[in-house]
Design a protein around this motif. Structure first.
Motif, PDB file in Angstrom:
ATOM      1  N   PHE A 303       0.841  -1.188   0.000  1.00  0.00           N
ATOM      2  CA  PHE A 303       0.000   0.000   0.000  1.00  0.00           C
ATOM      3  C   PHE A 303       0.882   1.247   0.000  1.00  0.00           C
ATOM      4  N   ASN A 304       0.658   2.110  -0.972  1.00  0.00           N
ATOM      5  CA  ASN A 304       1.466   3.320  -1.076  1.00  0.00           C
ATOM      6  C   ASN A 304       0.802   4.463  -0.314  1.00  0.00           C
ATOM      7  N   VAL A 305       1.392   4.818   0.827  1.00  0.00           N
ATOM      8  CA  VAL A 305       0.825   5.865   1.672  1.00  0.00           C
ATOM      9  C   VAL A 305       0.786   7.211   0.916  1.00  0.00           C
ATOM     10  N   ALA A 306       1.698   7.361  -0.041  1.00  0.00           N
ATOM     11  CA  ALA A 306       1.775   8.640  -0.767  1.00  0.00           C
ATOM     12  C   ALA A 306       1.037   8.575  -2.104  1.00  0.00           C
ATOM     13  N   ARG A 307       0.073   7.629  -2.230  1.00  0.00           N
ATOM     14  CA  ARG A 307      -0.535   7.450  -3.544  1.00  0.00           C
ATOM     15  C   ARG A 307      -1.321   8.672  -4.028  1.00  0.00           C
ATOM     16  N   CYS A 308      -1.763   9.524  -3.104  1.00  0.00           N
ATOM     17  CA  CYS A 308      -2.535  10.706  -3.506  1.00  0.00           C
ATOM     18  C   CYS A 308      -1.646  11.838  -4.004  1.00  0.00           C
ATOM     19  N   VAL A 309      -0.343  11.715  -3.777  1.00  0.00           N
ATOM     20  CA  VAL A 309       0.546  12.831  -4.129  1.00  0.00           C
ATOM     21  C   VAL A 309       0.699  12.921  -5.648  1.00  0.00           C
ATOM     22  N   THR A 310       0.323  14.065  -6.198  1.00  0.00           N
ATOM     23  CA  THR A 310       0.423  14.276  -7.650  1.00  0.00           C
ATOM     24  C   THR A 310       1.801  14.831  -7.988  1.00  0.00           C
ATOM     25  N   ARG A 311       2.073  14.964  -9.289  1.00  0.00           N
ATOM     26  CA  ARG A 311       3.358  15.524  -9.695  1.00  0.00           C
ATOM     27  C   ARG A 311       3.511  16.949  -9.151  1.00  0.00           C
ATOM     28  N   ASP A 312       2.451  17.738  -9.295  1.00  0.00           N
ATOM     29  CA  ASP A 312       2.500  19.111  -8.777  1.00  0.00           C
ATOM     30  C   ASP A 312       2.660  19.117  -7.264  1.00  0.00           C
ATOM     31  N   GLY A 313       1.938  18.176  -6.618  1.00  0.00           N
ATOM     32  CA  GLY A 313       1.996  18.082  -5.158  1.00  0.00           C
ATOM     33  C   GLY A 313       3.421  17.807  -4.697  1.00  0.00           C
ATOM     34  N   LEU A 314       4.072  16.864  -5.353  1.00  0.00           N
ATOM     35  CA  LEU A 314       5.442  16.524  -4.961  1.00  0.00           C
ATOM     36  C   LEU A 314       6.382  17.700  -5.221  1.00  0.00           C
ATOM     37  N   TYR A 315       6.167  18.364  -6.351  1.00  0.00           N
ATOM     38  CA  TYR A 315       6.984  19.520  -6.703  1.00  0.00           C
ATOM     39  C   TYR A 315       6.869  20.585  -5.607  1.00  0.00           C
ATOM     40  N   THR A 316       5.628  20.812  -5.155  1.00  0.00           N
ATOM     41  CA  THR A 316       5.391  21.810  -4.114  1.00  0.00           C
ATOM     42  C   THR A 316       6.021  21.369  -2.789  1.00  0.00           C
ATOM     43  N   ILE A 317       5.826  20.107  -2.423  1.00  0.00           N
ATOM     44  CA  ILE A 317       6.365  19.613  -1.146  1.00  0.00           C
ATOM     45  C   ILE A 317       7.893  19.740  -1.143  1.00  0.00           C
ATOM     46  N   ARG A 318       8.491  19.318  -2.256  1.00  0.00           N
ATOM     47  CA  ARG A 318       9.958  19.393  -2.322  1.00  0.00           C
ATOM     48  C   ARG A 318      10.427  20.835  -2.288  1.00  0.00           C
ATOM     49  N   GLY A 319       9.689  21.704  -2.966  1.00  0.00           N
ATOM     50  CA  GLY A 319       9.982  23.138  -2.933  1.00  0.00           C
ATOM     51  C   GLY A 319       9.941  23.663  -1.501  1.00  0.00           C
ATOM     52  N   GLU A 320       8.970  23.165  -0.718  1.00  0.00           N
ATOM     53  CA  GLU A 320       8.850  23.591   0.677  1.00  0.00           C
ATOM     54  C   GLU A 320      10.016  23.069   1.520  1.00  0.00           C
ATOM     55  N   PHE A 321      10.447  21.826   1.264  1.00  0.00           N
ATOM     56  CA  PHE A 321      11.627  21.312   1.968  1.00  0.00           C
ATOM     57  C   PHE A 321      12.835  22.212   1.668  1.00  0.00           C
ATOM     58  N   MET A 322      12.955  22.610   0.404  1.00  0.00           N
ATOM     59  CA  MET A 322      14.101  23.451   0.014  1.00  0.00           C
ATOM     60  C   MET A 322      14.012  24.824   0.671  1.00  0.00           C
ATOM     61  N   ARG A 323      12.799  25.389   0.679  1.00  0.00           N
ATOM     62  CA  ARG A 323      12.610  26.708   1.285  1.00  0.00           C
ATOM     63  C   ARG A 323      13.014  26.660   2.767  1.00  0.00           C
ATOM     64  N   ALA A 324      12.540  25.608   3.464  1.00  0.00           N
ATOM     65  CA  ALA A 324      12.848  25.482   4.891  1.00  0.00           C
ATOM     66  C   ALA A 324      14.356  25.348   5.098  1.00  0.00           C
ATOM     67  N   SER A 325      14.973  24.550   4.250  1.00  0.00           N
ATOM     68  CA  SER A 325      16.402  24.329   4.347  1.00  0.00           C
ATOM     69  C   SER A 325      17.167  25.642   4.159  1.00  0.00           C
ATOM     70  N   ARG A 326      16.693  26.440   3.198  1.00  0.00           N
ATOM     71  CA  ARG A 326      17.335  27.738   2.914  1.00  0.00           C
ATOM     72  C   ARG A 326      17.222  28.678   4.117  1.00  0.00           C
ATOM     73  N   ILE A 327      16.009  28.745   4.679  1.00  0.00           N
ATOM     74  CA  ILE A 327      15.797  29.649   5.816  1.00  0.00           C
ATOM     75  C   ILE A 327      16.726  29.268   6.964  1.00  0.00           C
ATOM     76  N   LEU A 328      16.830  27.961   7.234  1.00  0.00           N
ATOM     77  CA  LEU A 328      17.657  27.532   8.362  1.00  0.00           C
ATOM     78  C   LEU A 328      19.139  27.742   8.069  1.00  0.00           C
ATOM     79  N   ALA A 329      19.519  27.661   6.781  1.00  0.00           N
ATOM     80  CA  ALA A 329      20.933  27.847   6.423  1.00  0.00           C
ATOM     81  C   ALA A 329      21.358  29.302   6.578  1.00  0.00           C
ATOM     82  N   THR A 330      20.418  30.244   6.443  1.00  0.00           N
ATOM     83  CA  THR A 330      20.798  31.658   6.589  1.00  0.00           C
ATOM     84  C   THR A 330      21.015  32.049   8.049  1.00  0.00           C
TER      85      THR A 330
END
Ligand code: CTP
Ligand code: MG
Length: 344
Positions: A303-330
């Motif tokens: 069973f894929n727990v992330a089955r609802c995640v769309t391409r756009d959804g993943l793009y956004t989630i990954r973008g958010e991980f990057m944003r958070a990483s950037r904020i903490l790096a500054t």
């Protein structure tokens, strides 16, 4: 000997850890809220027993897994201990009618959903400023077991694990990437990402792999399997808390910084599957580009727990991980500013 002065990074990380703990502490449910929820559960259980006398109504999800925030929804599961029982969709219809007659809840039965549930809600009132939202499902015993698994993980190292998970739950809600219906990931999905990171990515690990520890005594197939799935895990928490001493001494802030870095940069989204039981697994079949994420349920491994995640959804989630990483790096001058920016 003179102590070396703290670097600005050390100072930031130390302050951030303190801020994370304080932030999360304010968001825990109050004892009053927990008491009201328990009263609601008992009331509903009593009513449902007038239809199914052999039934029990049990909490699962955040109310029972140790990762509950203030005013979170209630997930309830009705277990019927007799051999003869109605189908889940008939139960949903009957329980829905009964609760509409006997209570003040707003009732929405969904008998034809993939997992039939009754949705209940109470609108906000002076005594309950956030109202109550609750889902009742039937016979979902695997959810009860995965709730118990998460609870055990939460209890091994609450100071780091619960703080990290609760912060991420707030973060993903504020950043609007916590709606499986809109193509992003459920809270359950984020919790599994954290556990995977703490068990399989961190070296030395912060948490043991509870599904792979040797059992204390021989166990039979019947004890370990439910509906064909292996649900066994090491659940003697007292013993674990005594014996499991992680060699990993990182603070919650260091772990969080690394978590965001890992999921923005290092995790191989194209080829990998997150599995808290087995670690990183290669996708056996190359999935089409738009179904990039895959996250295995700890028990229902097909069973894929992330089955609802769309391409756009993943793009956004990954973008958010990057944003958070950037904020903490500054490393802003004050850690509290970083937290506010993260959850903007
Ligand atoms: N669940 C599941 N499989 C999923 C999603 C959820 O088995 N794909 C079960 C799990 O037992 C999980 C529970 O449903 O603990 C509730 O899921 P969810 O609402 O996503 O997590 P909560 O911890 O309840 O988070 P929240 O406070 O946001 O409701
Ligand atoms: Mg929930």
């Amino acid at each position: 000997p003179q102590r070396r002065p703290q670097s600005s990074k050390q100072r930031f990380v130390q302050e951030l850890s303190q801020c994370l703990c304080d932030f999360v502490a304010q968001l825990l449910p109050t004892p009053e809220e927990l008491a009201v929820k328990e009263d609601v559960r008992k009331l509903l259980e009593r009513l449902i027993r007038s239809i199914e006398p052999e039934s029990r109504l049990l909490s699962f999800g955040s109310t029972a897994n140790g990762f509950s925030l203030r005013n979170s929804d209630m997930d309830l599961c009705c277990i019927i201990d007799s051999e003869e029982r109605l189908s889940a969709s008939d139960l949903v219809t009957m329980v829905g009618d009964l609760l509409a007659r006997e209570t003040r809840f707003v009732i929405k039965p969904l008998p034809l959903a993939r997992i039939p549930i009754v949705k209940l809600s109470l609108p906000p009132s002076p005594g309950l400023p956030f109202g109550i939202a609750c889902d009742i499902g039937f016979e979902n015993r695997l959810a009860l077991e995965n709730t118990r698994l998460l609870f055990c993980y939460a209890m091994i190292d609450p100071a780091r694990v619960r703080t990290m998970v609760l912060f991420l739950k707030v973060w993903c809600k504020r950043r609007k990437i916590n709606s499986p219906y809109k193509g992003s990931l459920s809270s359950y999905g984020y919790v599994l990402l954290v556990i995977y990171f703490l068990v399989h990515v961190k070296n030395p690990p912060v948490l043991p792999n509870l599904q792979q520890l040797p059992p204390l005594r021989p166990i039979t197939q019947e004890e370990t399997h439910l509906n064909g799935y292996n649900i066994w895990f090491f659940d003697d928490i007292n013993l674990l808390r005594e014996r499991w001493k992680s060699k990993n001494t990182e603070t919650v802030a260091e772990l969080l910084i690394d978590f965001f870095k890992y999921y923005s940069r290092d995790f191989a989204y194209n080829t990998g599957v997150v599995s808290i039981r087995s670690g990183f697994i290669l996708k056996e079949i190359k999935l089409p580009f738009f179904s990039l994420t895959c996250e295995k349920d700890p028990f229902e491994t097909n069973f894929n727990v992330a089955r609802c995640v769309t391409r756009d959804g993943l793009y956004t989630i990954r973008g958010e991980f990057m944003r958070a990483s950037r904020i903490l790096a500054t490393r802003p001058e004050r850690a509290i500013v970083a937290l506010a920016q993260l959850c903007e």
